[in-house]
Design an enzyme around this catalytic site. Sequence first.
Site, PDB file in Angstrom:
ATOM      1  N   GLU B  61     -48.182 -50.905  50.130  1.00 13.85           N
ATOM      2  CA  GLU B  61     -47.152 -51.522  51.091  1.00 13.85           C
ATOM      3  C   GLU B  61     -47.624 -51.735  52.596  1.00 13.85           C
ATOM      4  OE1 GLU B  61     -46.345 -49.326  48.765  1.00 13.85           O
ATOM      5  OE2 GLU B  61     -44.868 -50.233  47.651  1.00 13.85           O
ATOM      6  N   HIS B 130     -34.603 -45.764  45.249  1.00 14.36           N
ATOM      7  CA  HIS B 130     -34.481 -47.034  44.960  1.00 14.36           C
ATOM      8  C   HIS B 130     -33.238 -47.672  45.326  1.00 14.36           C
ATOM      9  CE1 HIS B 130     -37.961 -45.881  42.427  1.00 14.36           C
ATOM     10  NE2 HIS B 130     -38.259 -47.173  42.782  1.00 14.36           N
TER      11      HIS B 130
END
Lengths: 319, 324
Positions: B61, B130
């Site tokens: 990321e 999440h």
Amino acid sequence: MLPSSDKLVWMFRKMLEIRHFEEKVYELYGQNLVPGTIHLYVGEEAVAVGVCANLRKDDYITSTHRGHGHCIAKGGDLKRIMAEILGKRTGYCKGKGGSMHIADFSIGMLGATAVVGAGIPIAAGAGLSIKLRGTDQVVACFFGDGASNQGTFHEGINMAAIWKLPVLFVCENNLYAMGTRQSMVMLIENVADRAAAYGIPGVVVDGNDVLAVYEAAKQAVERARKGEGPTLIECKTYRHKGHSRFDPATYRPKEEVEEWLKKDPIPRFRNKLVEMGVLTENEAKGIEEEVLAEIEEAVKFALESPYPKPEEALEDVYA
Amino acid sequence: MREISYRDALREALREEMIRDPTVFLIGEDIGRYWGGAFKVTKGLAEEFGDERVRDTPISENAIIGVAVGAAITGMRPVAEIMFGDLTALAMDQIANQAAKIRYMFGGQAKVPLVIRTPFGGGVNIAAHHSQSLEAWFMHVPGLQVVVASTPYDAKGLLKTAIRNDNPVVFCEHKLLYPLTGHVPEEEYTIPFGVADVKREGTDVTVVATLYMVHKALAAAETLAKEGISVEVVDPRTLVPLDKETITESVRKTGRVVIVTEDCKTAGVSAELAALIAEEALDYLDAPIKRVTTFDVPIPFSPPLENFVIPDEKRIIKAIKEII
């Protein structure tokens, strides 16, 4: 193959510019004219110059907290670098960046980031931009041995490798990450060995020999321009000063410092040029005098330049 | 009138901008032809524009954003997808220290036309890594712009603006919004940043809500209408820049405000909005400012736990009734 005489002289001049510029910054710091801190490039000149001697104006570089030398080698204006270091309105970043954030987008100098290793994926991104735009530019990404322990090193070089991006990853291994010796934080001797993990060439060169650096960078640039992907070049070098202005560098053994001072890249290159008949001693001296005069002008310009107005701090946040 | 999903609206925006501007490209994990994005937003785009412009990446990321930053400062307009908002934590140096500051610290030399798309929010039982809502992190970094689109119409118009914008934009989506359908015109349009939208007009109380909470607030307003309580629902649509005028004007009109956001309470989006109202409309308030937010806990897994911590219609109604 050796560069042309003109290029050799240009390289010699650039190395002297960096050396004397940095010595001057050191001196001005002692006179309380430089706010904050400074990280000097003295001793490492052959790396930036050897690499940038292979670059065109439209090629890119990314730089670090120890970045004055990179900007000078890429063709930056000494006056505007000095003015920035002194926090003046006429500096490259209008006084907003300072010593650790010099940039000149007009010559492809994409800026110095002071977060260790952060420039690595950014350089890969400039490489991706080149690939998508379909030009034959290249990117040289400068970073230190310390940065090679960051996640960005792994993530950024891996991405550049899988996409065959035109990037030179140039590790300036000066043996110390601040005061931490390389052997304390790596079990390998050569950072370049890590290139194998990404399936790209890794090259170790004497970073105090500007011609060795030039030759390694030349091959990497050719490879990059042909679309064959990145190269990791490790330049073994040494900073003559401490990490920053306040660091007396007592963690380095005296013998080690003395040994490296003997390998100072500038006298080595000067002797070589004289030996090769590219320059006479007198001509070398003449160049040095010109450089010193140029730096005095830069200092004068910076000292006479105004500080930014306080409220200018509110500008340039958004485009 | 044509109705399409939020997901399809986002895809239309990406597709139209990629056709319009060859410097626009997409980069992220599993966004390409094999998966089409974890939430299928980019489905079909690799087939149309090729793998170079719809670029699958390693699971890195920080480098996804770093590479996007490098491309943005050298003439491209990347749209990066971070698969879950929680994972922006991995890229925070590149977002907060690099993308946000490059223009400023280099004295305005650079433009960073970068969009970071990422879904926040809970409600689908995937627990603490999440499900977070982290919009406030990005509001706290000068140099970033923050979009919170709650409808298909807003999503398309704001994403097009984000892509054409020369600043780094964190484009916050919400997992539960992707299947939601709504009116999206066939013809070209964009929505400017810094313009809030009054999603429902009312006179008794203002509810300022963002993302999926806009829909819960609208449901609460509908329920309360039957009891004779008139609720105005204001959706800021962009948190940076923030349309202070529309928000404070609504509060001045109703004299009461409930702020409903899905991020947790402490130092959150609701705190900033409450401070704005206190600073600029305090004299018009007939009751204390109320905040309805996720409780200050990580998002839990089990449905009864998750449903308890995230605001629902009942909590919104309760808060409104406390100040009416």
